[in-house]
Structures are given as structure tokens and as C-alpha cells.
Design a protein around this motif. Sequence first.
Motif, short mmCIF file in Angstrom:
data_model
loop_
_atom_site.label_atom_id
_atom_site.label_comp_id
_atom_site.label_asym_id
_atom_site.label_seq_id
_atom_site.Cartn_x
_atom_site.Cartn_y
_atom_site.Cartn_z
N GLY A 12 44.06 49.82 46.07
CA GLY A 12 44.47 50.48 44.83
C GLY A 12 45.02 49.49 43.82
O GLY A 12 45.33 49.85 42.69
N PHE A 14 45.08 45.44 41.85
CA PHE A 14 44.20 44.70 40.93
C PHE A 14 43.06 44.01 41.70
O PHE A 14 41.88 44.35 41.52
N VAL A 15 43.40 43.05 42.55
CA VAL A 15 42.34 42.31 43.25
C VAL A 15 41.57 43.24 44.18
O VAL A 15 40.33 43.21 44.25
N ASP A 34 45.78 52.28 50.44
CA ASP A 34 46.85 51.84 49.53
C ASP A 34 47.85 52.98 49.39
O ASP A 34 47.57 54.13 49.75
N LYS A 36 48.47 54.05 46.57
CA LYS A 36 47.95 54.78 45.39
C LYS A 36 46.49 54.42 45.17
O LYS A 36 46.04 53.35 45.58
N LEU A 53 51.42 51.57 54.39
CA LEU A 53 50.99 50.69 55.49
C LEU A 53 52.18 50.12 56.25
O LEU A 53 51.99 49.46 57.28
N LEU A 73 45.25 42.73 51.48
CA LEU A 73 45.78 42.34 50.16
C LEU A 73 47.05 43.10 49.80
O LEU A 73 47.66 42.82 48.76
N ALA A 75 50.66 44.13 49.29
CA ALA A 75 51.93 43.40 49.25
C ALA A 75 52.78 43.96 48.13
O ALA A 75 52.28 44.57 47.19
N MET A 77 54.36 42.90 45.20
CA MET A 77 54.24 41.67 44.41
C MET A 77 54.30 41.92 42.91
O MET A 77 54.18 43.05 42.46
N LYS A 155 55.26 34.92 52.20
CA LYS A 155 53.84 34.56 52.30
C LYS A 155 53.65 33.45 53.35
O LYS A 155 52.70 33.48 54.12
N TYR A 178 46.09 32.17 46.68
CA TYR A 178 45.67 32.50 45.31
C TYR A 178 46.62 31.86 44.30
O TYR A 178 47.84 31.89 44.46
N ILE A 181 45.98 35.03 39.48
CA ILE A 181 44.70 35.67 39.19
C ILE A 181 44.88 36.65 38.01
O ILE A 181 45.88 37.37 37.95
P1 NAD Z 1 48.68 44.38 43.23
O1 NAD Z 1 50.14 44.64 43.19
O2 NAD Z 1 47.85 44.84 42.07
O3 NAD Z 1 48.06 45.01 44.55
C1 NAD Z 1 48.77 45.11 45.74
C2 NAD Z 1 48.58 46.53 46.26
O4 NAD Z 1 49.29 46.67 47.50
C3 NAD Z 1 49.14 47.61 45.31
O5 NAD Z 1 48.12 48.50 44.91
C4 NAD Z 1 50.20 48.30 46.12
O6 NAD Z 1 50.29 49.70 45.90
C5 NAD Z 1 49.74 48.00 47.54
N1 NAD Z 1 50.84 48.15 48.48
C6 NAD Z 1 52.07 47.58 48.41
N2 NAD Z 1 52.83 48.01 49.42
C7 NAD Z 1 52.08 48.90 50.13
C8 NAD Z 1 52.33 49.69 51.27
N3 NAD Z 1 53.51 49.67 51.89
N4 NAD Z 1 51.34 50.48 51.72
C9 NAD Z 1 50.14 50.54 51.09
N5 NAD Z 1 49.84 49.79 50.01
C10 NAD Z 1 50.81 48.98 49.54
O7 NAD Z 1 48.49 42.82 43.47
P2 NAD Z 1 47.18 41.94 43.36
O8 NAD Z 1 47.32 41.10 42.15
O9 NAD Z 1 45.99 42.78 43.53
O10 NAD Z 1 47.37 40.99 44.62
C11 NAD Z 1 46.66 41.20 45.83
C12 NAD Z 1 47.19 40.26 46.89
O11 NAD Z 1 47.03 38.91 46.47
C13 NAD Z 1 48.69 40.44 47.19
O12 NAD Z 1 48.89 40.22 48.56
C14 NAD Z 1 49.32 39.33 46.39
O13 NAD Z 1 50.58 38.95 46.91
C15 NAD Z 1 48.29 38.24 46.52
N6 NAD Z 1 48.36 37.28 45.41
C16 NAD Z 1 48.01 37.70 44.16
C17 NAD Z 1 48.10 36.79 43.11
C18 NAD Z 1 47.74 37.20 41.71
O14 NAD Z 1 47.91 36.39 40.80
N7 NAD Z 1 47.24 38.42 41.48
C19 NAD Z 1 48.54 35.49 43.33
C20 NAD Z 1 48.89 35.12 44.62
C21 NAD Z 1 48.78 36.02 45.66
#
Ligand code: NAD
Length: 324
Positions: A12, A14-15, A34, A36, A53, A73, A75, A77, A155, A178, A181
Amino acid sequence: MSGRRALVMGAGGFVGSHLVRRLKSESFAVRGADLKTPEFSPTAADEFLVGDLQNIDFMRQVMDGAFDEVYQLAADMGGAGYIFTGANDADIMSNSALINLNVLQCSKAQPFGRVFYASSACIYPAYNQVNPDDPKTAEATAYPAEPDSEYGWEKLFSERLYLAHARNRGMKVRIARYHNIFGPEGTWQGGREKAPAALCRKVAEISDGGTIEIWGDGEQTRSFLYIEECLEGTVRLMRSDVGEPVNVGSTEMVSINELAMRIAAIAGKSIKIRHIPGPLGVRGRTSDNDLIRQRLGWTPLAPLHTGLEQTYRWILTQVSALRA
Ligand code: NAD
Ligand code: GDD
């Protein structure tokens, strides 16, 4: 579901939501999970389980079945405004660590083909990122460890967790670090947005000649990787034989002031910048791509400009829609 099957946790976000689309374009049957569903467009997943999760019963349900590729993915974050204030440290550490512990606990009953874990450039030691013109992020420099945030420590812990299970249980684990991103359908407001989205929003909100605020003196440096190249690196790493953590990032390093000026040029606006106090993180960071080039024979190459154009255009539509 039939044929190749993938599970995407964090589908749910971004990535994750982009990754689901990419896997569908490769004819995978995809299960997403997710808290959401994706915020900005419907999921492309064949099935999408909504739940927490951190709850082991939900994790069991999510992991039930056979998957060729599992992407983890999920987290707690965000950008500098979320991870560097200190106010969210306890949530960030315990929420994300528990998800990863649950993945590995449930994988004992339900072994999977291979698992991808999304780590971060935030694991690198603060002492190597004080010079904005020459930060060091070669993979081997992760130790002695000194991440500048609890997000980075979690991490690093979770990397070690996956690596320990790879050693002791023969799991096929793939880990990307990453580097910031960005792209359409990323968080662009609310406090968790990262600098590219935040600055696109600020530029979109002002008239020609207006002023935007930037945290710090704006001379801190970063590199930003466009989502399409992030996905390419992710699936290439997943399907490789590379078992150690690898940077997935861009080497096009810019200062945050420069980032703002490039966005303003794309918007066709002249801007003034007001520097204000705010959460800063490390002074300089860019991806070191020697290892990914050696091990995968591939590195991201698209110029920052291309991704920024797409992202600015998308954020402008979001800002306009909100105003309307
Ligand atoms: P994001 O916040 O858009 O996506 C993370 C998703 O995890 C969210 O949709 C959130 O609802 C879900 N989540 C969190 N806790 C949860 C739970 N308890 N149960 C179910 N779902 C849960 O972040 P993103 O940018 O898509 O990042 C994806 C991954 O890449 C993450 O692990 C992030 O730490 C890592 N990362 C991202 C970046 C970046 O720049 N986007 C950089 C370094 C690492
Ligand atoms: N978010 C944001 N918003 N950052 C701003 C702003 C603003 O309005 N103005 C200036 N900045 C500065 C921050 O102070 C920081 O120095 C720099 O822009 C980059 O901020 P972010 O993009 O928010 O985060 P980051 O690069 O420090 O860390 C991000 O990337 C990591 C991986 O490279 C985060 O998303 C981490 O979660 C991620 O792991």
C-alpha cells in the motif's frame, strides 16, 4: 493464482504499489499486504490483505501459500521530518523490527523461494558523511556502525537478522540499501514526505517570484533515485546470486538548494529561498555504485532531471486538486 507468484509486504506504500505494477507487467500473480490500500490509485495486486504485519496471526495468513519471490517493504518510515526529530524513535524501531521478526518466524513454517529486504542508506556511519562534497557509502564502510538515526539502527539490525537466517537456515536473502527514492504517488504532504516531494509541493504552491522555506542552509547534499530505476535495481538484485547488502541509488549528488532551483526551473518559476531551522540528518550523502556495477553489471543512469519533471507534474496536479 497460477504461474510465478510474488508476495509484496508494504504494497500500500510508495515503492510497494509501484512494485506490484511492475510484477504484474511481468505476469506474476501478486498478493499484496499492508495496513492500507494505496492512496493514489487502485492496487494492481490480484489479492490485497489489509492488516497489521506486527500481528503474527495476520502475518501467518499473509505468508500462507507458496511464493517464488517475497518482497518485504513494510516499515514505519518517512523523510527527515519524521525520522530525525527523535519524537518517533520508539515507534520506528519497534514497529519495523517486529514486522521483520514476524516474517522470519513465519518463514519457518512456510519457506519461500527468496526474500528481498528493503534496507536504507541510513545505515551508513554518520562519521563518513560530514563532508557534503565527499560522503562515503561503499557497502564495506557500514562498520564500525554509527547510523545517525534510530531508523538506521533498526535497518542495520534487520539486515543482520535476515543475513543470520540466510547463514543458519539457507534462506535466499537479497538486501538493497535504498538511497532516497522519489517519484509520482510518493508521500508529498503530512510530515513523512522527503525532500524531492516536499520541495516540489512548496514550489507548486507559490506564485512566480515567491519564497519557499528550506531546512538548514541548503548546502547539505543528497542523491535521489527515480522509482522506475529503483524497481529495476530491486528485481535485478532479487533474481541475482548476490547475498550481501547492495546500494540501490543514484550517484548524481546535488545540494538541497540546487534541488530547489532545478524544480523551480521545471516549474518555470523564479523562486527565493528562506533557510529555517529543521531536522537535517547527515551533511552529505550519495550512492557508491561500484559494488552494484561489479555484481549486477548494471547501475541506475537516468538523470535526476527526468524523474523530477514527472514528479513535479504529478505533485502539481495534487496541489491543484486539493485547492479546487
Ligand atoms: P512507505 O511508507 O510509502 O511504505 C511502507 C508501507 O509499509 C506503508 O504503506 C505502510 O502502511 C506499511 N506498513 C507500515 N507498518 C505496517 C504494519 N505494521 N503492517 C502492515 N503494513 C505496514 O515507504 P516506501 O517509500 O514505499 O519505502 C518502502 C521500503 O523501502 C521501506 O522499508 C523503507 O524503509 C525502505 N526505504 C525507502 C526509501 C525511500 O526513499 N523511499 C529509502 C530507504 C529505504
Ligand atoms: N523532507 C524535507 N522537507 N527535507 C528537507 C526540507 C523539507 O521541506 N527542506 C530541507 N530538507 C533537507 C533535510 O533537512 C535533509 O537534510 C535533506 O533535505 C534530505 O531530507 P529527506 O529527503 O527528507 O531525507 P534524507 O535524505 O535525510 O533521508 C531519506 O533517505 C533515506 C535513504 O537515503 C529518508 O527517506 C530515509 O527514510 C531514507 O532511508
